[in-house]
Design an enzyme around this catalytic site. Structure first.
Site, PDB file in Angstrom:
ATOM      1  N   GLU A  15       7.040   6.792  -0.594  1.00 46.74           N
ATOM      2  CA  GLU A  15       6.149   6.141   0.374  1.00 46.74           C
ATOM      3  C   GLU A  15       4.862   6.955   0.554  1.00 46.74           C
ATOM      4  OE1 GLU A  15       6.665   2.754   0.801  1.00 46.74           O
ATOM      5  OE2 GLU A  15       8.663   3.486   1.305  1.00 46.74           O
ATOM      6  N   ASP A  18       1.536   6.447  -3.569  1.00 49.94           N
ATOM      7  CA  ASP A  18       0.762   5.683  -4.573  1.00 49.94           C
ATOM      8  C   ASP A  18      -0.720   6.071  -4.584  1.00 49.94           C
ATOM      9  OD1 ASP A  18       0.277   4.310  -2.173  1.00 49.94           O
ATOM     10  OD2 ASP A  18       0.628   2.314  -3.010  1.00 49.94           O
ATOM     11  N   GLY A 103       3.908  -9.859   6.877  1.00 49.51           N
ATOM     12  CA  GLY A 103       3.708  -8.700   7.745  1.00 49.51           C
ATOM     13  C   GLY A 103       4.967  -7.893   8.011  1.00 49.51           C
ATOM     14  N   ALA A 104       6.024  -8.108   7.225  1.00 44.62           N
ATOM     15  CA  ALA A 104       7.281  -7.383   7.440  1.00 44.62           C
ATOM     16  C   ALA A 104       7.393  -6.177   6.512  1.00 44.62           C
ATOM     17  CB  ALA A 104       8.470  -8.319   7.221  1.00 44.62           C
ATOM     18  N   GLY A 105       6.368  -5.936   5.710  1.00 50.94           N
ATOM     19  CA  GLY A 105       6.439  -4.824   4.773  1.00 50.94           C
ATOM     20  C   GLY A 105       7.145  -5.208   3.482  1.00 50.94           C
ATOM     21  N   SER A 109       1.870 -10.522   0.696  1.00 46.52           N
ATOM     22  CA  SER A 109       0.497 -10.628   0.190  1.00 46.52           C
ATOM     23  C   SER A 109       0.448 -10.490  -1.327  1.00 46.52           C
ATOM     24  CB  SER A 109      -0.410  -9.588   0.858  1.00 46.52           C
ATOM     25  OG  SER A 109       0.059  -8.282   0.631  1.00 46.52           O
ATOM     26  N   GLU A 141      -6.820  -8.060  -3.435  1.00 46.81           N
ATOM     27  CA  GLU A 141      -6.429  -7.462  -2.146  1.00 46.81           C
ATOM     28  C   GLU A 141      -7.430  -6.408  -1.686  1.00 46.81           C
ATOM     29  OE1 GLU A 141      -1.613  -7.598  -2.024  1.00 46.81           O
ATOM     30  OE2 GLU A 141      -2.717  -6.991  -0.250  1.00 46.81           O
ATOM     31  N   ASP A 153       2.258  -2.691  -4.922  1.00 48.41           N
ATOM     32  CA  ASP A 153       2.788  -4.027  -4.604  1.00 48.41           C
ATOM     33  C   ASP A 153       2.536  -5.011  -5.746  1.00 48.41           C
ATOM     34  OD1 ASP A 153       3.166  -2.717  -2.240  1.00 48.41           O
ATOM     35  OD2 ASP A 153       1.717  -3.910  -1.085  1.00 48.41           O
TER      36      ASP A 153
HETATM   37  P1  ADP Z   1       2.854  -8.067   3.880  1.00 47.77           P
HETATM   38  O1  ADP Z   1       2.234  -8.061   2.529  1.00 47.77           O
HETATM   39  O2  ADP Z   1       3.629  -6.833   4.163  1.00 47.77           O
HETATM   40  O3  ADP Z   1       3.657  -9.290   4.165  1.00 47.77           O
HETATM   41  P2  ADP Z   1       0.092  -8.174   4.645  1.00 47.77           P
HETATM   42  O4  ADP Z   1      -0.591  -8.003   5.950  1.00 47.77           O
HETATM   43  O5  ADP Z   1      -0.309  -7.319   3.511  1.00 47.77           O
HETATM   44  O6  ADP Z   1       1.677  -8.047   4.947  1.00 47.77           O
HETATM   45  O7  ADP Z   1      -0.077  -9.671   4.170  1.00 47.77           O
HETATM   46  C1  ADP Z   1       0.260 -10.729   5.043  1.00 47.77           C
HETATM   47  C2  ADP Z   1      -0.847 -11.772   5.000  1.00 47.77           C
HETATM   48  O8  ADP Z   1      -0.845 -12.425   3.725  1.00 47.77           O
HETATM   49  C3  ADP Z   1      -0.664 -12.884   6.012  1.00 47.77           C
HETATM   50  O9  ADP Z   1      -1.179 -12.521   7.273  1.00 47.77           O
HETATM   51  C4  ADP Z   1      -1.451 -14.008   5.366  1.00 47.77           C
HETATM   52  O10 ADP Z   1      -2.831 -13.839   5.599  1.00 47.77           O
HETATM   53  C5  ADP Z   1      -1.209 -13.783   3.888  1.00 47.77           C
HETATM   54  N1  ADP Z   1      -0.103 -14.609   3.383  1.00 47.77           N
HETATM   55  C6  ADP Z   1       1.024 -14.196   2.791  1.00 47.77           C
HETATM   56  N2  ADP Z   1       1.796 -15.237   2.398  1.00 47.77           N
HETATM   57  C7  ADP Z   1       1.140 -16.354   2.753  1.00 47.77           C
HETATM   58  C8  ADP Z   1       1.398 -17.771   2.629  1.00 47.77           C
HETATM   59  N3  ADP Z   1       2.527 -18.226   2.080  1.00 47.77           N
HETATM   60  N4  ADP Z   1       0.474 -18.626   3.091  1.00 47.77           N
HETATM   61  C9  ADP Z   1      -0.668 -18.176   3.668  1.00 47.77           C
HETATM   62  N5  ADP Z   1      -0.965 -16.866   3.818  1.00 47.77           N
HETATM   63  C10 ADP Z   1      -0.083 -15.961   3.382  1.00 47.77           C
HETATM   64 MG    MG Z   2       0.763  -6.685   1.862  1.00 53.88          MG
END
Ligand code: ADP
Ligand code: MG
Length: 362
Positions: A15, A18, A103-105, A109, A141, A153
């Site tokens: 962790e 990277d 947003g759960a890690g 994204s 990203e 990722d």
């Molecule tokens: P993580 O990658 O850990 O889930 P991030 O903050 O990096 O958290 O990314 C989450 C963001 O990615 C969301 O707030 C949204 O903007 C976008 N996102 C992810 N999946 C989707 C989806 N299926 N539809 C729309 N937006 C999405």
């Molecule tokens: Mg992410």
């Protein structure tokens, strides 16, 4: 029409290594994002099953970047960058649908971005190679969305293999699949999504990143990956905070290398102590855990896990434990009870096996 699926991920160990040019060991999750790209008559549009409304962009929107909701930048970002690179992008409609919690890690994204990039690559006939797919996904990203992620990722989402973890060298972006089958050792990988509200994530992430860069500068190395002896390096630093950052990153890199050896030897129970040492390092030296995360990690150990640790950038997110197969339900119940007793919100739990990376869906 091109349809691609790309997975979310769990980082087994490594962790905040990277962006220090170091080592990570993620695996792809069965959960992921499915994206379809099809020709449109006019204009470009994006729709997500997880967001309301269609986001439409006019021709100038590719060049001048119209205001769009943030989620849509993860999708349109690829179109913008291709446009900037001189690719003539014909009108397309892009639809996404994901079962990765955001947003759960777990990298919803990267699942989103990588499925979009792979589907666009096929539909537009770009012919990107592995390095090109990774580079475009990272730029979406980092540059289009503006999230300073380290690249792990996208690497695992593109290149994961079922039944394997991916040992990645983040300096040269090479990767090697290493068998990861906990069931063969009578173990399950239990994931606890703590659902803890992320606090201060952006500022704290930037502070760690800046601190690591400053420590490398003071130590006279290109990156902390180049430090082998943590104690010797720490002794050369005056600042207590930088000392702790260096200790975490250098020992964490060493734990990843050890974990890879353990996987190669097939002794998955020996991964446990490495998980637990990694968690202690994130809690005490790097200081990126929060009470929900520490509670989940400790409760899993008390319930019989051979090791447990937070996974992801920290300040919330998920905890993973290697739990004897017969004790998964009891361990899950113990975590739910501990959260209720502490007044935390209800966590979400699941077991996960290593899945494949991005693939075409037909
Ligand atoms: P993580 O990658 O850990 O889930 P991030 O903050 O990096 O958290 O990314 C989450 C963001 O990615 C969301 O707030 C949204 O903007 C976008 N996102 C992810 N999946 C989707 C989806 N299926 N539809 C729309 N937006 C999405
Ligand atoms: Mg992410």
């Amino acid at each position: 029409m091109a349809v691609w699926h790309a997975p979310g991920r769990i980082n087994l160990i490594g962790e905040h290594t990277d962006y220090n040019d170091g080592f990570v060991l993620p695996m792809a999750l069965p959960m992921g994002c499915t994206t379809s790209v099809e020709d449109a008559r006019e204009g470009w549009s994006v729709v997500s099953a997880q967001a309301s409304g269609t986001v439409a962009v006019t021709p100038s929107g590719l060049a001048d970047r119209e205001q769009v909701p943030e989620w849509a930048t993860y999708v349109l970002g690829a179109l913008w960058l291709l446009h900037d690179d001189g690719v003539d992008v014909p009108p397309v409609r892009i639809s996404v649908d994901s079962d990765v919690p955001t947003g759960a890690g777990l990298s919803s994204s990267a699942a989103l971005v990588c499925s979009v990039v792979r589907a666009l690559d096929e539909h537009l006939g770009l012919g990107l190679d592995a390095a090109g797919l990774l580079a475009l996904s990272r730029r979406v990203e980092n540059d289009a969305v503006g999230a300073p992620t380290g690249g792990m990722d996208q690497l695992i989402s593109l290149r994961g293999e079922a039944g394997h973890a991916l040992f990645c060298d983040m300096r040269d972006l090479t990767s090697e699949a290493v068998p990861f089958a906990p069931a063969a050792s009578g173990l399950s990988l239990l994931v606890v999504d703590t659902r803890a509200p992320h606090r201060l994530v952006d500022g704290e992430y930037a502070a760690r990143r800046d601190g690591c860069e400053e420590a490398a500068r003071q130590l006279g190395v290109p990156a902390l990956r180049d430090i082998i002896d943590a104690d010797e390096a720490v002794a050369r630093l005056d600042d207590e905070e930088l000392q702790r950052y260096v200790r975490h990153v250098v020992t964490e890199d060493a734990r990843v290398l050890e974990a890879v050896e353990v996987l190669r030897a097939g002794h998955l129970d020996r991964l446990g102590p490495l998980f637990t040492a990694s968690h202690a390092s994130m809690r005490d030296d790097f200081r990126i855990t929060v009470p929900e995360v520490d509670t989940a990690a400790e409760t899993l150990l008390d319930a019989g896990a051979v090791g447990s640790r937070m996974t992801g950038g920290g300040f919330g997110g998920c905890v993973i434990g290697l739990v004897p197969e017969g004790e998964v339900d009891a361990a899950g119940d113990a975590v739910r009870r501990a959260f209720a007793d502490a007044g935390f919100g209800e966590p979400s739990l699941f077991t996960a096996e290593a899945a494949a990376g991005a693939r075409a869906v037909r």
